[in-house]
Design a protein around this motif. Structure first.
Motif, PDB file in Angstrom:
ATOM      1  N   GLY A 100      -0.528   1.893  14.877  1.00 16.92           N
ATOM      2  CA  GLY A 100       0.296   1.653  13.658  1.00 16.92           C
ATOM      3  C   GLY A 100      -0.681   2.829  13.294  1.00 16.92           C
ATOM      4  N   ALA A 101      -1.482   3.516  13.197  1.00 15.37           N
ATOM      5  CA  ALA A 101      -2.186   4.371  12.679  1.00 15.37           C
ATOM      6  C   ALA A 101      -1.709   5.467  11.537  1.00 15.37           C
ATOM      7  N   TYR A 102      -0.233   5.964  11.991  1.00 12.00           N
ATOM      8  CA  TYR A 102      -0.094   6.382  10.978  1.00 12.00           C
ATOM      9  C   TYR A 102       0.573   5.873   9.890  1.00 12.00           C
ATOM     10  N   GLY A 103       0.990   5.034   9.209  1.00 14.24           N
ATOM     11  CA  GLY A 103       1.143   5.102   8.892  1.00 14.24           C
ATOM     12  C   GLY A 103       0.404   4.481   7.789  1.00 14.24           C
ATOM     13  N   TYR A 104       0.582   4.313   6.123  1.00 15.26           N
ATOM     14  CA  TYR A 104      -0.248   4.503   4.877  1.00 15.26           C
ATOM     15  C   TYR A 104      -1.487   3.466   5.228  1.00 15.26           C
ATOM     16  N   THR A 105      -1.645   2.696   4.709  1.00 16.17           N
ATOM     17  CA  THR A 105      -2.837   1.415   5.345  1.00 16.17           C
ATOM     18  C   THR A 105      -3.070   1.529   7.094  1.00 16.17           C
ATOM     19  N   GLY A 106      -3.162   2.252   7.855  1.00 12.63           N
ATOM     20  CA  GLY A 106      -3.191   2.286   9.239  1.00 12.63           C
ATOM     21  C   GLY A 106      -3.951   3.769   8.902  1.00 12.63           C
ATOM     22  N   GLU A 107      -3.687   4.675   8.730  1.00  7.47           N
ATOM     23  CA  GLU A 107      -4.295   5.761   8.060  1.00  7.47           C
ATOM     24  C   GLU A 107      -5.113   5.987   7.380  1.00  7.47           C
ATOM     25  N   LEU A 108      -5.536   4.917   6.593  1.00  5.35           N
ATOM     26  CA  LEU A 108      -6.969   4.616   5.651  1.00  5.35           C
ATOM     27  C   LEU A 108      -7.757   4.046   6.791  1.00  5.35           C
ATOM     28  N   ILE A 109      -7.622   3.029   7.204  1.00  4.38           N
ATOM     29  CA  ILE A 109      -8.651   2.409   7.764  1.00  4.38           C
ATOM     30  C   ILE A 109      -8.787   3.357   9.357  1.00  4.38           C
ATOM     31  N   ALA A 110      -8.049   4.322   9.755  1.00  2.57           N
ATOM     32  CA  ALA A 110      -8.848   5.494  10.244  1.00  2.57           C
ATOM     33  C   ALA A 110      -9.270   6.353  10.390  1.00  2.57           C
ATOM     34  N   ARG A 111      -8.843   6.986   8.765  1.00  9.72           N
ATOM     35  CA  ARG A 111      -9.981   8.019   8.108  1.00  9.72           C
ATOM     36  C   ARG A 111     -11.796   7.154   7.986  1.00  9.72           C
ATOM     37  N   GLU A 112     -11.763   5.994   7.376  1.00 13.20           N
ATOM     38  CA  GLU A 112     -12.754   5.438   6.621  1.00 13.20           C
ATOM     39  C   GLU A 112     -13.340   4.634   8.415  1.00 13.20           C
TER      40      GLU A 112
END
Length: 355
Positions: free
Chosen positions: A10-22
């Motif tokens: 679910g990496a492309y959801g709002y929070t999933g993307e934030l977690i992936a970037r960090e």
């Protein structure tokens, strides 16, 4: 570069993307996964990460993909539909599981899978975001202050708005009602039924009980039999919420749920990094034993809910990458200790006193 293998589903959801970037900023190279290849690929290409489009219904393929993964951070809602298939796949593949849900039914499902997770030697730890790290850690600290406590009340006052996923979870609860734990059992109550005045940390505020995840998790963390969770709300809004009880039958119908969630997709967006940096959350708790006349109040200030979810998820992930203990179901405080919240960026220390 860290060589441990992580999947963010679910990496492309709002929070999933934030977690992936960090995660990338910290030197990790997670496998980005989700159901929609078109949404997944642009983020993977931007971050230079591997990606895999896979449905949770493709059980054999999912389990095969997980066998090389050490930890899954599950970010794909609605968790009421997605969490259990991923947890079962992780058990069968021997992969640690964590997620960012706030849904009580997911915590209860994970708790019921405790024996299977123990047998597989893997950890199930749902709720490693703002739902429920701050409140769960505060609950555990308060229980330590009064081990014989019979009642626990938690709450938080946040400047943060709702993410699309959290908004959809809130919509699901509209048709169900509120929830509290009484004498060890979860009870459904009417919206707006319980109110009180609470000083979360910046003055007395009118507050309303909500069906927050701690009604489930704080019981698993502390064993306290009576639990309520509150947020501040204006009396006028609380009255409007209470009037919705007449329409709970309508609000839980599938077509109404789909219509309301569609409105979320069109109108709710997560805040910018600048906006998040300006926001804080005041977390409060009260523990008591009425028979002994004992009572303690606890407070901790954290960063905004989104940043707590990002840093909390990665803190638990890093803990699991080096974990050598037994498998099973854990709450965040049971797995990492109640000090976990104090270690997150933007958090203060837990303060416990008589007021």
């Amino acid at each position: 570069m860290n060589t441990k293998k992580i999947m963010i589903y679910g990496a492309y959801g709002y929070t999933g993307e934030l977690i992936a970037r960090e995660a990338v900023a910290r030197g990790y190279r997670p496998l980005l996964a989700g159901r929609d290849a078109k949404k997944l690929q642009p983020l993977a290409e931007e971050l230079g990460l591997p990606a895999m489009a896979i449905s949770l219904d493709a059980t054999e393929t999912l389990e095969r993909s997980l066998r090389d993964i050490d930890v899954v951070i599950h970010c794909a809602g609605p968790f009421s539909a997605t969490a259990e298939p991923m947890m079962r796949a992780c058990i069968n593949a021997g992969t640690h599981y964590q997620d960012i849900t706030g849904e009580m039914e997911v915590y209860r499902a994970a708790h019921e899978l405790d024996a299977e997770a123990k047998a597989a030697g893997i950890v199930l730890c749902p709720g490693t975001g703002f739902d429920v790290i701050p409140t769960d850690c505060l609950a555990a600290a308060l229980h330590k202050a009064i081990p014989s406590a019979t009642h626990l009340t938690l709450g938080f006052d946040s400047d943060s708005g709702l993410s699309p996923g959290t908004a959809k979870t809130s919509i699901e609860s509209l048709g169900v009602g509120g929830a509290v734990r009484r004498n060890g059992k979860i009870e459904v109550i009417g919206h707006g039924e319980l109110t009180r005045e609470i000083n979360f940390g910046r003055g007395e505020k009118f507050a309303v009980a909500i069906p927050w995840g701690d009604v489930a998790t704080a019981y698993y963390s502390t064993g306290i039999q009576n639990i309520e969770v509150y947020i501040p709300m204006s009396p006028r809004r609380a009255k409007k919420l209470k009037r919705m009880n007449k329409f709970r039958w309508l609000l839980r119908m599938n077509w109404m749920q789909n219509w309301l969630k569609g409105k979320v997709d069109k109108s709710v967006r997560g805040p910018s990094e600048e906006k998040r940096s300006e926001q804080q959350t005041w977390v409060w708790g009260e523990v008591r034993n009425d028979r002994r006349g004992e009572r303690k109040i606890g407070r901790v200030v954290t960063a905004n809910g989104y940043d707590v979810t990002v840093s909390g998820s990665l803190a638990v992930m890093e803990f699991l990458l080096g974990y050598k203990g037994d498998g099973g179901y854990f709450t965040p405080s049971k797995l990492c200790g109640y000090e976990l919240v104090e270690k997150l960026p933007g958090s203060g220390i837990i303060k416990i006193g008589i007021d």
